[in-house]
Write a protein that holds these residues in place. Structure first.
Motif, PDB file in Angstrom:
ATOM      1  N   ILE A 324      -5.774  -0.348 -29.454  1.00 48.61           N
ATOM      2  CA  ILE A 324      -6.471   1.108 -29.907  1.00 48.61           C
ATOM      3  C   ILE A 324      -7.498   1.478 -28.936  1.00 48.61           C
ATOM      4  N   ARG A 325      -7.508   1.946 -28.690  1.00 48.07           N
ATOM      5  CA  ARG A 325      -8.656   2.196 -27.179  1.00 48.07           C
ATOM      6  C   ARG A 325      -9.142   3.712 -27.189  1.00 48.07           C
ATOM      7  N   MET A 326     -10.936   3.780 -27.501  1.00 53.20           N
ATOM      8  CA  MET A 326     -11.640   4.671 -27.920  1.00 53.20           C
ATOM      9  C   MET A 326     -12.913   5.236 -26.312  1.00 53.20           C
ATOM     10  N   GLU A 327     -12.604   6.850 -26.038  1.00 54.18           N
ATOM     11  CA  GLU A 327     -13.605   6.836 -25.090  1.00 54.18           C
ATOM     12  C   GLU A 327     -14.602   7.658 -25.810  1.00 54.18           C
ATOM     13  N   VAL A 328     -15.939   7.828 -26.429  1.00 58.98           N
ATOM     14  CA  VAL A 328     -17.016   8.194 -26.633  1.00 58.98           C
ATOM     15  C   VAL A 328     -17.352   9.046 -25.905  1.00 58.98           C
ATOM     16  N   ILE A 329     -17.497  10.409 -25.688  1.00 61.57           N
ATOM     17  CA  ILE A 329     -18.617  11.589 -24.702  1.00 61.57           C
ATOM     18  C   ILE A 329     -20.018  11.712 -25.239  1.00 61.57           C
ATOM     19  N   ALA A 330     -20.665  11.888 -24.842  1.00 70.43           N
ATOM     20  CA  ALA A 330     -22.134  12.462 -25.298  1.00 70.43           C
ATOM     21  C   ALA A 330     -22.742  12.579 -24.188  1.00 70.43           C
ATOM     22  N   PRO A 331     -24.355  13.542 -23.825  1.00 70.34           N
ATOM     23  CA  PRO A 331     -24.940  13.956 -22.494  1.00 70.34           C
ATOM     24  C   PRO A 331     -25.761  12.836 -22.288  1.00 70.34           C
ATOM     25  N   ASP A 332     -26.112  11.238 -23.408  1.00 66.73           N
ATOM     26  CA  ASP A 332     -27.141  10.509 -22.188  1.00 66.73           C
ATOM     27  C   ASP A 332     -26.062   9.321 -22.852  1.00 66.73           C
ATOM     28  N   PRO A 333     -25.871   8.519 -21.813  1.00 60.67           N
ATOM     29  CA  PRO A 333     -25.012   6.668 -21.635  1.00 60.67           C
ATOM     30  C   PRO A 333     -25.859   6.233 -22.437  1.00 60.67           C
ATOM     31  N   GLY A 334     -26.710   6.326 -22.882  1.00 63.18           N
ATOM     32  CA  GLY A 334     -27.263   5.202 -24.420  1.00 63.18           C
ATOM     33  C   GLY A 334     -26.616   5.548 -25.745  1.00 63.18           C
ATOM     34  N   ILE A 335     -26.037   7.052 -26.268  1.00 62.90           N
ATOM     35  CA  ILE A 335     -25.918   7.371 -26.891  1.00 62.90           C
ATOM     36  C   ILE A 335     -24.557   7.364 -27.204  1.00 62.90           C
ATOM     37  N   ALA A 336     -23.801   7.842 -25.953  1.00 60.94           N
ATOM     38  CA  ALA A 336     -22.484   7.377 -25.924  1.00 60.94           C
ATOM     39  C   ALA A 336     -22.241   5.633 -26.565  1.00 60.94           C
ATOM     40  N   SER A 337     -22.650   4.578 -26.071  1.00 57.02           N
ATOM     41  CA  SER A 337     -22.068   3.751 -26.561  1.00 57.02           C
ATOM     42  C   SER A 337     -23.038   3.542 -27.612  1.00 57.02           C
ATOM     43  N   GLU A 338     -23.780   3.571 -28.585  1.00 62.54           N
ATOM     44  CA  GLU A 338     -24.104   3.682 -29.377  1.00 62.54           C
ATOM     45  C   GLU A 338     -23.628   4.622 -30.309  1.00 62.54           C
ATOM     46  N   PHE A 339     -22.768   5.513 -30.363  1.00 64.37           N
ATOM     47  CA  PHE A 339     -21.627   6.019 -31.225  1.00 64.37           C
ATOM     48  C   PHE A 339     -20.081   5.015 -30.731  1.00 64.37           C
ATOM     49  N   SER A 340     -19.562   4.330 -30.202  1.00 62.52           N
ATOM     50  CA  SER A 340     -18.834   3.310 -30.066  1.00 62.52           C
ATOM     51  C   SER A 340     -18.940   2.240 -30.458  1.00 62.52           C
ATOM     52  N   GLU A 341     -20.353   1.531 -31.017  1.00 58.85           N
ATOM     53  CA  GLU A 341     -20.345   0.603 -31.763  1.00 58.85           C
ATOM     54  C   GLU A 341     -20.708   1.121 -32.571  1.00 58.85           C
ATOM     55  N   LYS A 342     -21.210   1.925 -32.873  1.00 57.98           N
ATOM     56  CA  LYS A 342     -21.231   2.285 -34.875  1.00 57.98           C
ATOM     57  C   LYS A 342     -19.783   2.789 -35.021  1.00 57.98           C
ATOM     58  N   LEU A 343     -19.249   3.519 -34.436  1.00 56.36           N
ATOM     59  CA  LEU A 343     -16.981   3.418 -34.601  1.00 56.36           C
ATOM     60  C   LEU A 343     -16.288   2.530 -34.551  1.00 56.36           C
ATOM     61  N   ILE A 344     -16.817   1.096 -34.093  1.00 52.62           N
ATOM     62  CA  ILE A 344     -16.293   0.188 -34.375  1.00 52.62           C
ATOM     63  C   ILE A 344     -16.661  -0.904 -35.664  1.00 52.62           C
ATOM     64  N   SER A 345     -18.016  -0.406 -35.589  1.00 52.72           N
ATOM     65  CA  SER A 345     -18.541  -1.084 -37.188  1.00 52.72           C
ATOM     66  C   SER A 345     -17.648  -0.034 -38.379  1.00 52.72           C
ATOM     67  N   TYR A 346     -17.441   1.044 -38.237  1.00 51.65           N
ATOM     68  CA  TYR A 346     -17.315   1.296 -39.069  1.00 51.65           C
ATOM     69  C   TYR A 346     -14.833   0.625 -39.253  1.00 51.65           C
ATOM     70  N   ALA A 347     -15.056   0.541 -38.425  1.00 51.70           N
ATOM     71  CA  ALA A 347     -13.509   0.388 -37.847  1.00 51.70           C
ATOM     72  C   ALA A 347     -13.171  -1.230 -38.531  1.00 51.70           C
ATOM     73  N   GLU A 348     -14.290  -2.079 -38.135  1.00 51.96           N
ATOM     74  CA  GLU A 348     -13.863  -3.300 -38.920  1.00 51.96           C
ATOM     75  C   GLU A 348     -14.055  -2.943 -40.289  1.00 51.96           C
ATOM     76  N   GLU A 349     -15.071  -2.166 -40.628  1.00 58.05           N
ATOM     77  CA  GLU A 349     -15.126  -2.273 -42.030  1.00 58.05           C
ATOM     78  C   GLU A 349     -13.886  -1.838 -43.138  1.00 58.05           C
ATOM     79  N   ARG A 350     -13.584  -0.866 -42.642  1.00 58.25           N
ATOM     80  CA  ARG A 350     -12.285   0.144 -42.940  1.00 58.25           C
ATOM     81  C   ARG A 350     -11.083  -1.483 -42.929  1.00 58.25           C
TER      82      ARG A 350
END
Length: 556
Positions: A324-350
């Motif tokens: 599963i390949r995921m790309e998250v786009i955000a105005p700030d690079p740090g925010i984009a990485s944080e969004f990606s980590e959160k979504l990966i944690s959601y996927a693991e929990e699911r």
């Protein structure tokens, strides 16, 4: 390389003549015919009979009246004869060109043939067409016609047209008129083409070039740079699977359903709302420094926020590799990485929730079956103990066997006493005392036998007989054995289910972790501009074709 010279344009007109002289002879506008070549000698009256006849006729006194000259009559007669030869248009045109090359005053194609023959030139020979090609440096030099056999050339007298006043004609020849009309048509066609080309460029500028320019200006100048964070993760299964599951455990088909379920959850509105609650997705895309097209309004609805989420969170599942390949786009690079980590944690929990639910369902059924088996086995055991307590016997089968042996012995004694009594009674004078004693023994043995049989069959004190109690104890023992077997099967099923549940465990492994990017990944100005140009061009082409087809259908 030499080319064929173009035929010179000339104009034919008739000079006015007196009525006595008749119609004037047509005279060519160009210069008079040159003198014959040096090798051509003019015929004399002594050698040429026709010249002698013309000389004699000229010596006669002129007759009065309006008559045609001999030259005109002879020319018309020769032209009529030439017309009867059936020459083709190509031969006549070639004769006209040869006559023009030799500066002969021909008034028509047939007259050109006549004049060429009078000059000793055959206009229908192939060599004459080749003689029309002259080099550029010899434009003014006259080329003498070549003959295959110079000795066979016919020498004819040369006639010189009288010098007359040639005035320019005000009328145009058919060739000039045709050339002028063709030029006018060509100018009109070129004008229409320029007009259509100008209209086409105007439409293209309005519907293709100008929108493409606006789109390119937006991507290059106005669009806010966006940073992307890419990550990859996959869902694995336990390796100790067996059967069909074991065959598919090492492939992507074993976890394809779980991967699709995780992808659907991350792309759903539920995942967007959870991400907004945890890290504030809407606030990040509602910043005032973001361009109006990409900015999310402060009071945006969930649907509008979900559109922005779908545009900036791109998730793809590769069924060939199971990644599963995921790309998250955000105005700030740090925010984009944080969004990606959160979504990966959601996927693991699911993934954990999916496997836990599956395992709990399987274990629940097995545990219920085991509990039922234990309850039934306990009931059977309690029933057996209760029956044994009612009989106050530890071994009902032994008691029954003992009673049967006693009954058998009593029956044997009773038979012996009956035989003894029969033997005493067989005497004529039996001993009364012995007979009474034997009968007393038989009666007592009968009573004992009845008591023993009563113990075996009859009920006492409101309780079942010993035989019935023994049968019920046997049935309770058989039921207990059955419940023991069922309990053993339930225990085995419980262990098997526990093993299968352990095999159903899913693990989410992150192969590529999100890393903040240092340069913006979006917008891709050049690619997006080219794509916009192709889109506008395709739309314009479809509209143009549709309009052309409709116009043709309406006008037809």
């Amino acid at each position: 390389m030499t080319t064929k010279p173009k035929a010179k344009k000339f104009r034919i007109r008739r000079n006015p003549a007196s009525p006595a002289e008749g119609p004037a002879e047509p005279v060519r506008k160009s210069a008079p015919a040159p003198a014959p070549a040096e090798e051509t000698k003019a015929p004399t009256p002594a050698t040429d009979p026709s010249a002698r006849a013309r000389a004699e006729q000229a010596a006669r006194p002129a007759m009065k009246g309006q008559v045609s000259s001999a030259r005109e009559t002879n020319a018309e007669t020769e032209i009529e004869a030439i017309k009867k030869e059936g020459l083709t248009g190509r031969q006549l045109r070639m004769a006209r060109r040869v006559a023009q090359k030799h500066n002969l005053p021909a008034t028509s194609d047939y007259d050109a043939v006549r004049l060429l023959r009078l000059s000793g030139i055959d206009p229908l020979k192939r060599s004459n067409m080749l003689e029309l090609v002259v080099p550029k440096n010899e434009g003014e030099k006259q080329v003498q016609p070549k003959e295959d056999n110079p000795s066979s050339k016919v020498q004819l007298p040369q006639t010189v047209a009288p010098q007359k006043q040639n005035l320019p004609s005000t009328e145009l020849s058919p060739a000039e008129r045709r050339d002028r009309e063709i030029s006018q048509i060509q100018r009109d066609i070129a004008k229409r083409r320029r007009k259509k080309l100008l209209l086409l460029l105007t439409r293209l500028s309005a519907f293709v070039f100008l929108p493409t320019l606006i789109v390119g200006w937006y991507f290059y100048v106005i669009a806010t740079p966006m940073y992307s964070s890419k990550s990859e993760f996959l869902i694995l299964q336990a390796d100790n699977a067996s059967g069909i599951g074991g065959l598919l455990s090492g492939t992507q088909f074993a976890t394809s359903q779980d991967s699709i379920a995780v992808q659907s959850y991350l792309e759903s509105k539920d995942g967007m709302l959870r991400l907004d609650r945890d890290v504030g997705f809407r606030n990040e895309f509602s910043q005032p420094w973001i361009d109006p097209i990409q900015r999310l309004s402060a009071d945006a609805t969930n649907e509008e926020a979900y559109k922005t989420y779908s545009r900036n969170v791109k998730i793809g599942y590769d069924p060939a590799d199971g990644v599963i390949r995921m790309e998250v786009i955000a105005p700030d690079p740090g925010i984009a990485s944080e969004f990606s980590e959160k979504l990966i944690s959601y996927a693991e929990e699911r993934v954990n929730n999916l496997s836990v639910k599956k395992r709990s369902d399987q274990m629940k059924d097995a545990q219920e079956g085991l509990q039922i088996a234990e309850d039934k086995r306990r009931e059977a055991q309690e029933n057996l103990v209760e029956l044994q307590i009612k009989g106050a016997l530890l071994d009902p089968e032994g008691v029954i066997a003992s009673l049967r042996s006693r009954i058998n012995s009593v029956e044997i004694q009773l038979q012996e006493k009956e035989l003894e009594l029969a033997a005493l009674l067989d005497n004529t004078r039996p001993n009364r005392a012995k007979v009474d004693g034997v009968r007393g023994d038989i009666e007592r043995l009968g009573n004992v036998l009845d008591e023993l049989n009563a113990q075996m069959t009859d009920a006492s004190n409101g309780e079942n007989s010993l035989a019935q109690l023994a049968v019920r104890i046997q049935m309770a023992q058989a039921d207990l054995v059955t419940r023991d077997a069922m309990l053993q099967a339930s225990l085995q099923q419980m262990e098997t289910t526990r093993m299968e549940a352990n095999r159903q465990v899913r693990y989410l492994t992150t192969s590529v972790y999100p890393v903040p990017s240092q340069e913006p990944s979006y917008p891709r100005a050049f690619e997006n501009t080219i794509l916009a140009f192709l889109v506008f061009s395709g739309i314009y082409l479809m509209i143009s074709l549709t309009a052309s087809i409709l116009r043709e259908q309406v006008t037809s």
